[in-house]
Design an enzyme around this catalytic site. Structure first.
Site: not given
Ligand SMILES: [Zn+2]
Length: 390
Positions: A129, A182
């Site tokens: 996070h 990615v």
């Protein structure tokens, strides 16, 4: 094949948010003790990490934020950057402890990049996070974003990131939202019902990288069968098309039915099945390269130690039979510290991990989530969202 690397050092227990905070490092301690008692770590050298350098942290974090983290324990008020909240309390040596977590995932990444290991596991990692300029959701620095950024500069240009934590992998997604090298895939409890409130199917990446972010928001109370159906309906096809050189996975276990912070309903058996599936996918689509880290998981005694022992065992090809009884040595250790805890007896919850593959019908809310995700991203990968064979 090169051996698998296990990263661990008791110094990692220093990432301690203190008091009654749910992110209690005892979960890591009990995992290593259980894995050891079961013989999973026998003759396995544990790789001891160094803290990440500031230059490494700058890959994913703003200089101003690093300064705030370093100063926070001495500052009296209003530090900002998400620090000093009940989720992200300030603690002594916060910068040093968070840097060591990043260093531990970096060590796993380095081992793989340098060809010293095909797979690496670091249960202390997975702080998914943390954002560029702020702490969030118990996470100060984002070990995954730093390590993936480093890998991109060290021989890898197609990295798949699969996040099976109950919470959306928002920090990692944000770090690479515009980077087609990615592919981030996150399965999580629906953002309507859980922190951090993001991870909708419609979040697919920005222009130039559309389809490189994939989100599967699952309804509360989804069990092993529904979770696995959703995973198999989306992830293998995307990995086959994307052809990653490396699979990175965040393996948070707060998706368990007993987790106090969330509402999915997986079992330890479901977790074990997920790890075996990730291993197989890495073998099939990523030349065997797999970097696995921990993440969330707040049932500290009954769930995390067993699930992550299965994770370490899977990475080492030392799969533990679910019926294996818990060693008395481990149970005694836990009883000493928590005399009233109700301990599990074996490495299984007796969970049923069989599932019906996704079809073209819409049987329930899981199927709706699958359909929405497939329609959002499959065409961008040359796949047919409505054909179950894709
Ligand atoms: Zn989580």
């Amino acid at each position: 094949m090169s051996p698998s690397a296990v990263v661990w050092d008791p110094a990692l227990l220093g990432y301690d948010l203190g008091g009654e905070h749910p992110f209690n490092p005892v979960r890591l301690h009990l995992t290593i003790k259980l894995a050891t008692a079961l013989g999973v770590l026998e003759d396995v050298p544990l790789l001891v990490p160094e803290p990440a350098t500031e230059a490494e942290l700058y890959r994913a974090h703003a200089a101003e934020y690093l300064e705030a983290v370093k100063q926070a324990p001495m500052a009296s008020w209003n530090v900002g950057h998400g620090l000093g909240t009940s989720d992200n309390p300030i603690f002594t040596n916060m910068h040093e402890a968070a840097s060591l977590v990043v260093g531990s995932t970096m060590l796993g990444a380095r081992c793989i990049a340098e060809g010293k290991a095909r797979r690496a596991v670091n249960i202390a990692g997975g702080l998914h996070h943390a954002m560029r300029d702020r702490a969030s959701g118990f996470c100060v620095y984002n070990d995954l974003s730093v390590a993936i950024s480093w890998l991109l500069d060290n021989g890898f240009d197609r990295i798949a990131y699969v996040d099976t934590d109950v919470h959306h992998g928002d920090g990692v997604q944000a770090a690479f939202y515009g980077d087609p090298r990615v592919l981030t895939i996150s399965l999580h409890q629906h953002p309507f019902t859980l922190f951090p409130g993001t991870g909708y199917s419609s979040e697919i990446g920005v222009e130039g990288a559309e389809g490189s972010a994939v989100n599967i928001p699952l309804p509360p109370r989804t069990k092993d069968a529904g979770w696995l159906r959703a995973f198999h309906a989306v992830v293998p096809s995307l990995l086959a098309e994307f052809r990653p050189q490396l699979l990175v996975s965040q393996c948070g276990v707060d998706s368990h039915e007993e987790d106090p912070l969330a509402d999915l309903a997986l079992t330890v058996d479901g977790h074990r099945t997920i790890y075996r599936t990730l291993r197989e996918l890495a073998d099939t689509h990523a030349d065997g390269r797999w970097l696995a880290v921990g993440g969330g998981g707040y049932q500290l005694i009954r769930v995390v130690p067993r699930s992550w022992t299965h994770l370490i065992a899977t990475v080492l090809d030392r799969d533990v039979d679910p019926e294996t009884p818990l060693p008395a040595e481990w149970s005694d250790l836990v009883r000493e510290a928590a005399p009233r805890a109700e301990l599990p007896l074996s490495m299984t919850d007796g969970g049923d991990t069989g599932f019906a593959p996704w079809g073209d019908g819409l049987d329930d809310a899981v199927d709706v989530a699958v359909r929405d995700t497939r329609r959002a991203v499959f065409p961008l990968h040359g796949l047919d969202p409505d054909d179950p064979r894709d």
